[in-house]
Design an enzyme around this catalytic site. Sequence first.
Site, PDB file in Angstrom:
ATOM      1  N   ASP A  35      -4.765  12.023  16.065  1.00  0.00           N
ATOM      2  CA  ASP A  35      -5.490  11.478  16.867  1.00  0.00           C
ATOM      3  C   ASP A  35      -7.009  11.660  16.479  1.00  0.00           C
ATOM      4  O   ASP A  35      -7.456  12.623  16.716  1.00  0.00           O
ATOM      5  CB  ASP A  35      -5.402  11.827  18.452  1.00  0.00           C
ATOM      6  CG  ASP A  35      -5.691  10.996  19.312  1.00  0.00           C
ATOM      7  OD1 ASP A  35      -6.981  10.349  19.049  1.00  0.00           O
ATOM      8  OD2 ASP A  35      -5.312  10.656  20.554  1.00  0.00           O
ATOM      9  N   HIS A  36      -7.312  10.296  15.796  1.00  0.00           N
ATOM     10  CA  HIS A  36      -8.703  10.635  14.946  1.00  0.00           C
ATOM     11  C   HIS A  36      -9.749  10.697  16.223  1.00  0.00           C
ATOM     12  O   HIS A  36     -10.876  11.150  15.636  1.00  0.00           O
ATOM     13  CB  HIS A  36      -8.744   9.435  14.030  1.00  0.00           C
ATOM     14  CG  HIS A  36      -9.178   8.263  14.613  1.00  0.00           C
ATOM     15  ND1 HIS A  36      -8.124   7.272  14.819  1.00  0.00           N
ATOM     16  CD2 HIS A  36     -10.362   7.675  15.356  1.00  0.00           C
ATOM     17  CE1 HIS A  36      -8.773   6.181  15.410  1.00  0.00           C
ATOM     18  NE2 HIS A  36     -10.069   6.026  15.653  1.00  0.00           N
ATOM     19  N   HIS A  77      -5.911   8.139  22.600  1.00  0.00           N
ATOM     20  CA  HIS A  77      -7.323   8.632  22.612  1.00  0.00           C
ATOM     21  C   HIS A  77      -7.664   8.887  24.130  1.00  0.00           C
ATOM     22  O   HIS A  77      -8.354   9.845  24.215  1.00  0.00           O
ATOM     23  CB  HIS A  77      -8.172   7.589  21.912  1.00  0.00           C
ATOM     24  CG  HIS A  77      -7.680   6.961  20.574  1.00  0.00           C
ATOM     25  ND1 HIS A  77      -7.185   7.840  19.787  1.00  0.00           N
ATOM     26  CD2 HIS A  77      -7.584   5.716  20.068  1.00  0.00           C
ATOM     27  CE1 HIS A  77      -6.689   7.146  18.618  1.00  0.00           C
ATOM     28  NE2 HIS A  77      -7.034   5.707  18.955  1.00  0.00           N
TER      29      HIS A  77
HETATM   30  N1  LIG Z   1      -6.370   0.960   8.786  1.00  0.00           N
HETATM   31  C1  LIG Z   1      -6.979   1.554   9.476  1.00  0.00           C
HETATM   32  O1  LIG Z   1      -8.053   1.806   9.508  1.00  0.00           O
HETATM   33  C2  LIG Z   1      -5.740   2.618  10.780  1.00  0.00           C
HETATM   34  C3  LIG Z   1      -6.623   3.315  11.590  1.00  0.00           C
HETATM   35  C4  LIG Z   1      -5.685   3.908  12.641  1.00  0.00           C
HETATM   36  C5  LIG Z   1      -4.429   4.071  12.184  1.00  0.00           C
HETATM   37  N2  LIG Z   1      -3.717   3.545  11.261  1.00  0.00           N
HETATM   38  C6  LIG Z   1      -2.423   3.713  10.705  1.00  0.00           C
HETATM   39  O2  LIG Z   1      -2.062   3.738   9.436  1.00  0.00           O
HETATM   40  C7  LIG Z   1      -1.046   3.546   8.933  1.00  0.00           C
HETATM   41  C8  LIG Z   1      -1.277   2.710   7.745  1.00  0.00           C
HETATM   42  O3  LIG Z   1      -2.050   1.571   8.068  1.00  0.00           O
HETATM   43  P1  LIG Z   1      -2.839   0.679   7.083  1.00  0.00           P
HETATM   44  O4  LIG Z   1      -3.930  -0.398   7.810  1.00  0.00           O
HETATM   45  O5  LIG Z   1      -3.673   1.463   6.013  1.00  0.00           O
HETATM   46  O6  LIG Z   1      -1.735  -0.299   6.693  1.00  0.00           O
HETATM   47  P2  LIG Z   1      -1.583  -1.117   5.345  1.00  0.00           P
HETATM   48  O7  LIG Z   1      -2.929  -1.509   4.736  1.00  0.00           O
HETATM   49  O8  LIG Z   1      -0.617  -2.175   5.609  1.00  0.00           O
HETATM   50  O9  LIG Z   1      -0.994  -0.292   4.151  1.00  0.00           O
HETATM   51  C9  LIG Z   1       0.423   0.221   4.255  1.00  0.00           C
HETATM   52  C10 LIG Z   1       0.773   0.722   2.760  1.00  0.00           C
HETATM   53  O10 LIG Z   1       2.257   0.977   2.724  1.00  0.00           O
HETATM   54  C11 LIG Z   1       2.607   0.598   1.565  1.00  0.00           C
HETATM   55  N3  LIG Z   1       4.052   0.017   1.618  1.00  0.00           N
HETATM   56  C12 LIG Z   1       4.550  -0.728   2.577  1.00  0.00           C
HETATM   57  N4  LIG Z   1       5.809  -0.721   2.311  1.00  0.00           N
HETATM   58  C13 LIG Z   1       5.961  -0.072   1.227  1.00  0.00           C
HETATM   59  C14 LIG Z   1       7.353   0.275   0.575  1.00  0.00           C
HETATM   60  N5  LIG Z   1       8.570  -0.440   0.847  1.00  0.00           N
HETATM   61  N6  LIG Z   1       7.228   1.134  -0.415  1.00  0.00           N
HETATM   62  C15 LIG Z   1       6.107   1.455  -0.657  1.00  0.00           C
HETATM   63  N7  LIG Z   1       4.994   1.520  -0.304  1.00  0.00           N
HETATM   64  C16 LIG Z   1       4.792   0.444   1.034  1.00  0.00           C
HETATM   65  C17 LIG Z   1       1.688  -0.546   1.244  1.00  0.00           C
HETATM   66  O11 LIG Z   1       1.643  -0.884  -0.102  1.00  0.00           O
HETATM   67  P3  LIG Z   1       1.621  -2.258  -0.750  1.00  0.00           P
HETATM   68  O12 LIG Z   1      -0.108  -2.021  -0.676  1.00  0.00           O
HETATM   69  O13 LIG Z   1       2.183  -2.600  -1.839  1.00  0.00           O
HETATM   70  O14 LIG Z   1       1.781  -3.020   0.397  1.00  0.00           O
HETATM   71  C18 LIG Z   1       0.410  -0.004   1.850  1.00  0.00           C
HETATM   72  O15 LIG Z   1      -0.174   0.995   0.709  1.00  0.00           O
HETATM   73  C19 LIG Z   1      -0.319   2.592  10.026  1.00  0.00           C
HETATM   74  O16 LIG Z   1       0.473   3.586  10.884  1.00  0.00           O
HETATM   75  C20 LIG Z   1      -1.449   2.409  10.902  1.00  0.00           C
HETATM   76  O17 LIG Z   1      -1.134   2.241  12.381  1.00  0.00           O
HETATM   77  C21 LIG Z   1      -4.664   2.697  10.088  1.00  0.00           C
END
Ligand SMILES: NC(=O)c1ccc[n+]([C@@H]2O[C@H](COP(=O)([O-])OP(=O)(O)OC[C@H]3O[C@@H](n4cnc5c(N)ncnc54)[C@H](OP(=O)(O)O)[C@@H]3O)[C@@H](O)[C@H]2O)c1
Length: 490
Positions: free
Chosen positions: A182-183, A245
């Site tokens: 939980d950041h 949060h």
């Molecule tokens: N972004 C934020 O600031 C943030 C903040 C808090 C929490 N989160 C949480 O963190 C998690 C990731 O979020 P994100 O925003 O980073 O998502 P994202 O940008 O959509 O990244 C998802 C990652 O998963 C990879 N992926 C998806 N399907 C795959 C598969 N079948 N095989 C291998 N790799 C696969 C994607 O690869 P590709 O690049 O090839 O699509 C990408 O590297 C989520 O649970 C989100 O709720 C994110």
Amino acid sequence: MDPCILVIFGGTGDLTRRKLYPALCNLYREGLLPEGFAVVSVGRRDLSSEQVRETVMDSINEFSRQPCSCNLEELEQSFLNRFHYYKLDFADSTGYGHLKDFLEELDQEYNTAGNRVFFLAVAPEYFSEISNDLHNHNMVINNGSWQRVVIEKPFGQDLDSALVLNAELRKTFGEQNIYRIDHYLGKEMAQSIMVMRFANAFFEPIWNNKYIDHVQISICETDGIGTRGGYYEQSGALRDMVQNHMMQLLTLVAMEPPVDLSTEAIRDEKVKVLRSLSVKREDVVRGQYGEGIVDGQRLKAYRDEDKVAPDSNMETFAALKVFIENFRWAQVPFYLRTGKRLPHKYAEILIKFKKIPGVLYFKDSSLNPNILTIRVQPDEGIFLKFNTKNPGPGQTIIPVSMDFYQHEIDGFNSPEAYERLLHDVMRGDSTLFTRWDEVEYSWRFVDQIERWWHTSNEPIPIYASGTWGPKEADLLMKNDGREWFGPTKS
Ligand SMILES: NC(=O)c1ccc[n+]([C@@H]2O[C@H](COP(=O)([O-])OP(=O)(O)OC[C@H]3O[C@@H](n4cnc5c(N)ncnc54)[C@H](OP(=O)(O)O)[C@@H]3O)[C@@H](O)[C@H]2O)c1
């Protein structure tokens, strides 16, 4: 600190680029990475380790809280060269065997002794799948080495799905090796709440229903949902912000002093707060942003956002009044408010103290109350409002504020939450991560509200973008003779 390899599933994703890479660079700069250390970014694209290192550099330049002032040659030798890329599609379970071999080769190169942090920076539907594949390929062994898993939010969508996910993870990892992020707990001010309460003699004696009138916890955002329509339609404000949060901030404010500062003692007290929560159906308000004009710009309604149903009833705003049924907090309302497209972006905990009716200066009903604010973001700090005499002749009383900003501490540049969290996982300290029973009780609490909303035929109140939410949220306060405070001004 033990040596280890950090394996980032979702190594090409947004979270990795925006948060994890810059956090790792800052840890390196502060000398907080172990001597034996390597990073493996796992992704399904065709990339080379060289390309990943370029992305690491780009993301540091774009997102790091401080510019990269290191000697570039040294940075390359001792930091960037430790980053590797491994191509793997999660659906291809045979790829894990090769990943295992690859990690074992790196163990030789970096002396990482089989220790792993598996960071799942991926969509929640992959959490169980990856964990099971790690198990099936004997990648979690714990014989003399350790393997930990870091799970991003959301941890389930409700109690039932969280139970299933937890059972899946527990097939592979012991509870002590599951780090549920939980950041908000990584934020400096969230960590300061316990210190403020328990390292100062003057707060604790008045931290109860005898002196506190009520508490407000606000996490307000100006942005809409942007490109996250698909996620938000399954989630909404209550699950996205309150279940995690806001519940965490609430527990830190309300918990009893722990028997010591150990991880489990602190978590035990937080769980007691969650078990004591109560809320009434008439004390929860939801809302959804409609169109609005902010800074001369017309903003679209939630229902017009990409990947959102035109008749969606999903809430983008939630306000609630909750009570903690114990001796300390009986009859002290805790008002929680969170929403998107509100006028200000900030997160604050505000504690309003009671007046002493009819005594001396308190006979004047217009006397300002004492207010303590803990600003979690931005400009983290603590502000105390109290009354003093206006200097000069006469007896006019004026409110003044005593302010403390974190950045006033010499040379202090608040570390990003992910720096602290990554460092703690590597050290094996899970105090700032949520234990399973914390997740369980917060889902129990949130699920009952979800049930009320989903069995209601009432249309969701719409508020104009750029306003403080639906009028029902103001009524929640007004009916109690109170009001919401906006962001505290020093
Ligand atoms: N972004 C934020 O600031 C943030 C903040 C808090 C929490 N989160 C949480 O963190 C998690 C990731 O979020 P994100 O925003 O980073 O998502 P994202 O940008 O959509 O990244 C998802 C990652 O998963 C990879 N992926 C998806 N399907 C795959 C598969 N079948 N095989 C291998 N790799 C696969 C994607 O690869 P590709 O690049 O090839 O699509 C990408 O590297 C989520 O649970 C989100 O709720 C994110």
